[in-house]
Design a protein around this motif. Structure first.
Motif, PDB file in Angstrom:
ATOM      1  N   GLU A  31       0.827  -1.206   0.000  1.00  0.00           N
ATOM      2  CA  GLU A  31       0.000   0.000   0.000  1.00  0.00           C
ATOM      3  C   GLU A  31       0.863   1.259   0.000  1.00  0.00           C
ATOM      4  OE1 GLU A  31      -2.537  -0.580   3.412  1.00  0.00           O
ATOM      5  OE2 GLU A  31      -4.195  -1.234   2.123  1.00  0.00           O
ATOM      6  N   ASN A  32       1.924   1.249   0.789  1.00  0.00           N
ATOM      7  CA  ASN A  32       2.792   2.424   0.835  1.00  0.00           C
ATOM      8  C   ASN A  32       3.529   2.633  -0.482  1.00  0.00           C
ATOM      9  OD1 ASN A  32       2.199   3.284   3.439  1.00  0.00           O
ATOM     10  ND2 ASN A  32       3.684   1.904   4.367  1.00  0.00           N
ATOM     11  N   ILE A  33       3.842   1.541  -1.170  1.00  0.00           N
ATOM     12  CA  ILE A  33       4.467   1.677  -2.489  1.00  0.00           C
ATOM     13  C   ILE A  33       3.532   2.412  -3.446  1.00  0.00           C
ATOM     14  CG2 ILE A  33       5.178   0.380  -4.537  1.00  0.00           C
ATOM     15  CD1 ILE A  33       6.293  -1.754  -2.571  1.00  0.00           C
ATOM     16  N   THR A  34       2.252   2.028  -3.456  1.00  0.00           N
ATOM     17  CA  THR A  34       1.309   2.696  -4.371  1.00  0.00           C
ATOM     18  C   THR A  34       1.105   4.152  -3.980  1.00  0.00           C
ATOM     19  OG1 THR A  34      -0.646   1.980  -3.103  1.00  0.00           O
ATOM     20  CG2 THR A  34       0.129   0.525  -4.872  1.00  0.00           C
ATOM     21  N   ILE A  35       1.115   4.434  -2.684  1.00  0.00           N
ATOM     22  CA  ILE A  35       0.980   5.825  -2.242  1.00  0.00           C
ATOM     23  C   ILE A  35       2.189   6.639  -2.679  1.00  0.00           C
ATOM     24  CG2 ILE A  35       0.927   7.322  -0.203  1.00  0.00           C
ATOM     25  CD1 ILE A  35      -0.757   5.096   1.154  1.00  0.00           C
ATOM     26  N   GLU A  36       3.382   6.057  -2.553  1.00  0.00           N
ATOM     27  CA  GLU A  36       4.583   6.753  -3.026  1.00  0.00           C
ATOM     28  C   GLU A  36       4.505   6.988  -4.528  1.00  0.00           C
ATOM     29  OE1 GLU A  36       9.456   6.315  -3.290  1.00  0.00           O
ATOM     30  OE2 GLU A  36       8.264   4.689  -2.428  1.00  0.00           O
ATOM     31  N   MET A  37       4.048   5.989  -5.273  1.00  0.00           N
ATOM     32  CA  MET A  37       3.891   6.177  -6.712  1.00  0.00           C
ATOM     33  C   MET A  37       2.966   7.355  -7.008  1.00  0.00           C
ATOM     34  SD  MET A  37       3.345   2.146  -7.683  1.00  0.00           S
ATOM     35  CE  MET A  37       2.796   2.419  -9.373  1.00  0.00           C
ATOM     36  N   GLY A  38       1.864   7.428  -6.270  1.00  0.00           N
ATOM     37  CA  GLY A  38       0.921   8.511  -6.490  1.00  0.00           C
ATOM     38  C   GLY A  38       1.516   9.872  -6.193  1.00  0.00           C
ATOM     39  N   HIS A  39       2.211   9.989  -5.074  1.00  0.00           N
ATOM     40  CA  HIS A  39       2.812  11.274  -4.720  1.00  0.00           C
ATOM     41  C   HIS A  39       3.893  11.678  -5.726  1.00  0.00           C
ATOM     42  CE1 HIS A  39       0.773  12.298  -1.042  1.00  0.00           C
ATOM     43  NE2 HIS A  39       1.019  11.116  -0.506  1.00  0.00           N
ATOM     44  N   LYS A  40       4.704  10.717  -6.153  1.00  0.00           N
ATOM     45  CA  LYS A  40       5.741  11.050  -7.132  1.00  0.00           C
ATOM     46  C   LYS A  40       5.112  11.498  -8.444  1.00  0.00           C
ATOM     47  CE  LYS A  40       9.325  10.128  -4.536  1.00  0.00           C
ATOM     48  NZ  LYS A  40      10.027   8.850  -4.527  1.00  0.00           N
ATOM     49  N   LEU A  41       4.036  10.818  -8.860  1.00  0.00           N
ATOM     50  CA  LEU A  41       3.366  11.213 -10.099  1.00  0.00           C
ATOM     51  C   LEU A  41       2.811  12.628  -9.983  1.00  0.00           C
ATOM     52  CD1 LEU A  41       2.191  10.781 -12.891  1.00  0.00           C
ATOM     53  CD2 LEU A  41       0.347   9.429 -11.869  1.00  0.00           C
ATOM     54  N   MET A  42       2.159  12.934  -8.868  1.00  0.00           N
ATOM     55  CA  MET A  42       1.613  14.280  -8.678  1.00  0.00           C
ATOM     56  C   MET A  42       2.702  15.342  -8.733  1.00  0.00           C
ATOM     57  SD  MET A  42      -0.951  13.286  -5.577  1.00  0.00           S
ATOM     58  CE  MET A  42      -1.084  14.949  -4.958  1.00  0.00           C
ATOM     59  N   ARG A  43       3.841  15.052  -8.098  1.00  0.00           N
ATOM     60  CA  ARG A  43       4.918  16.040  -8.042  1.00  0.00           C
ATOM     61  C   ARG A  43       5.582  16.242  -9.407  1.00  0.00           C
ATOM     62  NH1 ARG A  43       6.960  17.204  -2.928  1.00  0.00           N
ATOM     63  NH2 ARG A  43       8.213  18.747  -4.068  1.00  0.00           N
ATOM     64  N   MET A  44       5.594  15.203 -10.225  1.00  0.00           N
ATOM     65  CA  MET A  44       6.262  15.301 -11.531  1.00  0.00           C
ATOM     66  C   MET A  44       5.323  15.752 -12.639  1.00  0.00           C
ATOM     67  SD  MET A  44       8.810  11.968 -11.588  1.00  0.00           S
ATOM     68  CE  MET A  44       7.577  10.754 -11.108  1.00  0.00           C
ATOM     69  N   ALA A  45       4.009  15.659 -12.425  1.00  0.00           N
ATOM     70  CA  ALA A  45       3.047  15.932 -13.497  1.00  0.00           C
ATOM     71  C   ALA A  45       3.087  17.395 -13.926  1.00  0.00           C
ATOM     72  CB  ALA A  45       1.646  15.554 -13.038  1.00  0.00           C
ATOM     73  N   HIS A  46       2.795  17.625 -15.189  1.00  0.00           N
ATOM     74  CA  HIS A  46       2.750  18.971 -15.743  1.00  0.00           C
ATOM     75  C   HIS A  46       1.361  19.586 -15.638  1.00  0.00           C
ATOM     76  CE1 HIS A  46       6.665  18.759 -18.278  1.00  0.00           C
ATOM     77  NE2 HIS A  46       6.660  17.763 -17.404  1.00  0.00           N
ATOM     78  N   SER A  47       0.318  18.784 -15.739  1.00  0.00           N
ATOM     79  CA  SER A  47      -1.045  19.317 -15.840  1.00  0.00           C
ATOM     80  C   SER A  47      -1.732  19.362 -14.487  1.00  0.00           C
ATOM     81  CB  SER A  47      -1.876  18.470 -16.805  1.00  0.00           C
ATOM     82  OG  SER A  47      -2.058  17.177 -16.280  1.00  0.00           O
ATOM     83  N   SER A  48      -2.655  20.310 -14.349  1.00  0.00           N
ATOM     84  CA  SER A  48      -3.376  20.479 -13.084  1.00  0.00           C
ATOM     85  C   SER A  48      -4.348  19.337 -12.827  1.00  0.00           C
ATOM     86  CB  SER A  48      -4.127  21.815 -13.077  1.00  0.00           C
ATOM     87  OG  SER A  48      -5.125  21.838 -14.088  1.00  0.00           O
ATOM     88  N   ILE A  49      -4.807  18.655 -13.894  1.00  0.00           N
ATOM     89  CA  ILE A  49      -5.771  17.576 -13.684  1.00  0.00           C
ATOM     90  C   ILE A  49      -5.134  16.440 -12.885  1.00  0.00           C
ATOM     91  CG2 ILE A  49      -5.264  16.382 -15.850  1.00  0.00           C
ATOM     92  CD1 ILE A  49      -8.701  16.801 -14.167  1.00  0.00           C
ATOM     93  N   ILE A  50      -3.821  16.264 -13.003  1.00  0.00           N
ATOM     94  CA  ILE A  50      -3.107  15.272 -12.194  1.00  0.00           C
ATOM     95  C   ILE A  50      -2.547  15.925 -10.934  1.00  0.00           C
ATOM     96  CG2 ILE A  50      -1.191  13.620 -12.160  1.00  0.00           C
ATOM     97  CD1 ILE A  50      -1.448  13.437 -15.213  1.00  0.00           C
ATOM     98  N   ARG A  51      -1.893  17.039 -11.104  1.00  0.00           N
ATOM     99  CA  ARG A  51      -1.190  17.698  -9.994  1.00  0.00           C
ATOM    100  C   ARG A  51      -2.139  18.193  -8.904  1.00  0.00           C
ATOM    101  NH1 ARG A  51       0.558  21.459 -12.897  1.00  0.00           N
ATOM    102  NH2 ARG A  51      -0.907  23.079 -12.247  1.00  0.00           N
ATOM    103  N   GLU A  52      -3.277  18.756  -9.293  1.00  0.00           N
ATOM    104  CA  GLU A  52      -4.202  19.357  -8.326  1.00  0.00           C
ATOM    105  C   GLU A  52      -5.454  18.500  -8.124  1.00  0.00           C
ATOM    106  OE1 GLU A  52      -3.497  21.918  -6.551  1.00  0.00           O
ATOM    107  OE2 GLU A  52      -1.713  22.648  -7.603  1.00  0.00           O
ATOM    108  N   SER A  53      -6.079  18.077  -9.223  1.00  0.00           N
ATOM    109  CA  SER A  53      -7.329  17.322  -9.095  1.00  0.00           C
ATOM    110  C   SER A  53      -7.101  15.853  -8.748  1.00  0.00           C
ATOM    111  CB  SER A  53      -8.136  17.411 -10.402  1.00  0.00           C
ATOM    112  OG  SER A  53      -8.538  18.738 -10.657  1.00  0.00           O
ATOM    113  N   GLU A  54      -5.876  15.373  -8.923  1.00  0.00           N
ATOM    114  CA  GLU A  54      -5.513  13.991  -8.588  1.00  0.00           C
ATOM    115  C   GLU A  54      -6.342  12.968  -9.377  1.00  0.00           C
ATOM    116  OE1 GLU A  54      -5.431  13.429  -4.342  1.00  0.00           O
ATOM    117  OE2 GLU A  54      -4.239  15.230  -4.015  1.00  0.00           O
ATOM    118  N   ASP A  55      -6.524  13.263 -10.653  1.00  0.00           N
ATOM    119  CA  ASP A  55      -7.261  12.354 -11.531  1.00  0.00           C
ATOM    120  C   ASP A  55      -6.278  11.346 -12.124  1.00  0.00           C
ATOM    121  OD1 ASP A  55      -9.213  11.143 -12.968  1.00  0.00           O
ATOM    122  OD2 ASP A  55      -9.548  12.784 -14.369  1.00  0.00           O
TER     123      ASP A  55
END
Length: 600
Positions: A31-55
């Protein structure tokens, strides 16, 4: 008839003995691995739909396509389909005679092979331990353009078929054996608007998926492969027992509910389409039959992929109601939860379409399907459901500045119905959506839009002992020429009230051109070019009420009046609560009004 059964989602694995502490530690690590994946994706994403809306979604999946863990901060409609992406990828690769190797990265978005819809592109990294395939690390995210007929990757509500919805990637190796396939990336950049933004998000997904794969290998190295597999098998079995126990508490029987979606309100042949749900509880298993639902709309994209949207809408709703985390605490999310649940639907209906029927706008009708499942379950567990939800909209704002495209995707909130002992939540994404709102500051600092209004909707409430949630109002102004398109639901039908509660209020939408009066729009609007100064206004729906409004605590009604959410007249008419001219609660007059008598 097409069905998903528990056997399709079960790995044939010999269950090894493992102590509960080690099992829990390994599952917690996943579970923590998937959470880390999510946080890393949000931090690296360019678009607000991923970075802010977490879609987005992130998950670890075993070698045959069983979900082991998914990111808790991601959207259920993104993480939930990922095991189906894997199974669809397996099928396509087998048909082509291709195999997977260490270092591969696969791109996949086929709605007829597990994907939710074309813009939700998955990047899948196979995990090899000593040359043996042991699982997958995968992310998926909504991309702001995928090469469809109009800018943006939502609101393509006039797509004629699947080919009009954007580029289709069917198990494509974008990296093969560690070597990047540059030709694929050239095709992407040449056929996608806002390509720097979109490709940047895709590269962020690959990086996040690779991080997940590396962490799983570290976990296996720490415990050994047999222990890892035993922990996964045991955790899936535990989740299955948990769900079976919850289903077994339901009275055996058949529970039926129906509703309808707007469809295309300005088209008499494609409007007011029925959704029908029949739940059959038999011991510790549950079957969901969608017989009676409207036939597919072969030339409009409101059809829902059976695997990728329909299944997730149903599983998520049942899981949320029967295994409420407020009661059960943390629930491990893996394939075990869905093994006791089977789903069937006639082939060729809007919940089980036939290729190439378009599906890109499946979002809003899928949310309405989830609401219909809840309506059916309300007959069995009335204290565990909400009244009808107010559905969402997805809006694509776009424009072109010196040959450079900009795109902003706005997921406009709905609302929940009232619940047992609780009011419905105001202005939130509902059911399988679960994305966050996009901050005004982020919007205005990245694209030429001004948010002129963002507030709760007033004087529209689903009255009940516990009122429905309120909708929101958002008004956007274009600061340069551009365009807008919308996919939504909930303009025709009011969210259902429950146990004597009143129905909620439908949504509204309008466009105001400079020098004109507002022009009302239906819930779906194909691409409209607009000029600078055009204003676009969305008014969100109000959820249904729960219980008799005359039993609502008068002080709570008074609080809503003082907050400006409802008027004194509304308090008297809908709740039988008397508020004086000087905004005080008249308890004697209220008691008389509720008793049907008068005060002298």
């Amino acid at each position: 008839m097409f069905a998903i059964t528990s056997s399709q989602a079960t790995q044939d694995v010999q269950n090894s003995t493992i102590d509960p502490v080690t099992c829990s530690v390994i599952h917690g690590a996943l579970e923590n691995i998937t959470i880390e994946m999510g946080h890393k994706l949000m931090r690296m994403a360019h678009s607000s739909i991923i970075r802010e809306s977490e879609d987005f979604g992130a998950a670890i999946i075993d070698a045959v396509g069983n979900g082991l863990a998914e990111s808790s901060q991601s959207t259920p409609l993104q993480s939930g389909p990922l095991p189906g992406y894997i199974r669809g990828m397996h099928r396509i690769l087998a048909e082509r005679g291709e195999t997977l190797c260490p270092g591969d990265v696969i791109m996949h978005n086929d709605p007829y092979s597990g994907a939710s819809h074309v813009p939700d592109v998955a990047f899948i990294v196979p995990i090899f331990w000593n040359d043996e395939l042991v699982g997958y690390s995968a992310t998926t995210a909504h991309h702001l353009d995928i090469g469809a007929l109009s800018p943006g990757s939502c609101g393509i509500v006039d797509a004629l078929d699947a080919y009009a919805e954007g580029l289709q990637f069917k198990a494509i190796k974008v990296v093969e054996g560690g070597r990047r396939n540059d030709m694929i990336w050239h095709v992407l950049r040449d056929n996608i608007r806002s390509s720097e933004l979109v490709v940047g998000d895709m590269e962020a997904q690959i990086a996040a998926s690779r991080i997940g794969a590396a962490r799983v290998l570290d976990l296996i190295a720490q415990y050994d492969l047999n222990t890892f597999r035993a922990a996964c098998t045991t955790t899936m079995d535990q989740a299955e027992r948990l769900m079976r126990s919850a289903i077994a508490k339901l009275p055996d029987g058949v529970y039926h509910a129906s509703t309808a979606i707007d469809g295309y309100l300005d088209d008499p042949e494609r409007r007011e389409l029925p959704l029908v749900v029949t739940l059959t509880v038999d011991g510790d298993s549950l079957h969901v039959d969608l017989e009676g639902t409207a036939p597919q709309v072969s030339d409009r994209p409101i059809n829902m992929p059976f695997e990728g949207t329909v299944d997730v809408a149903i599983w998520l709703t049942i899981r949320s109601i029967l295994l409420d985390t407020a009661v059960y605490g943390h629930i491990p999310v893996n394939v075990g939860l869905i093994r006791p649940i089977s789903i069937s639907a006639p082939l060729g209906c809007i919940v089980n379409p036939i290729f190439p029927a378009p599906t890109i706008a499946r979002f809003a009708p899928g949310n309405q399907l989830a609401d219909t499942v809840m309506k059916a379950l309300a007959q069995a567990v009335p204290k565990q459901v909400s009244a009808g939800i107010g559905n969402l909209k997805v809006v694509a704002f776009s424009g072109l500045t010196q040959s450079v495209h900009w795109v902003h995707m706005e997921i406009f909130e709905g609302s929940y119905g009232g619940r047992h002992n609780m009011d419905g939540m105001d202005a939130v994404d509902t059911l399988y959506a679960n994305t966050r709102n996009n901050p005004i500051e982020d919007i205005e600092s990245h694209v030429p839009l001004r948010v002129r209004r963002y507030e709760l909707r007033e004087q529209a409430i689903g009255a009940g002992t516990f009122r429905g949630g309120l909708g929101a109002v958002r008004e956007f102004e274009f600061l340069s020429d551009g365009g807008v398109s919308v996919e939504g639901e909930g303009h025709r039908y009011r969210p259902w009230g429950f146990d004597g509660g009143d129905d909620g209020w439908p949504a509204e939408m309008s466009v105001t051109y400079q020098g004109s009066e507002p022009i009302e729009l239906p819930s779906k609007a194909s691409y409209m070019p607009v000029k600078t100064g055009t204003r676009f206004t969305m008014v969100g729906p109000a959820g249904g009420g729960y219980g008799d409004p005359r039993r609502r605590d008068p002080q709570r009604v008074m609080d809503d009046v003082l907050d400006g959410l409802i008027s004194r007249e509304c308090a008297a008419k809908d709740f039988a609560v008397v508020v004086t001219d000087d905004l005080t609660l008249d308890e004697e007059a209220t008691a008389a009004l509720r008793a049907g008598t008068s005060v002298s």
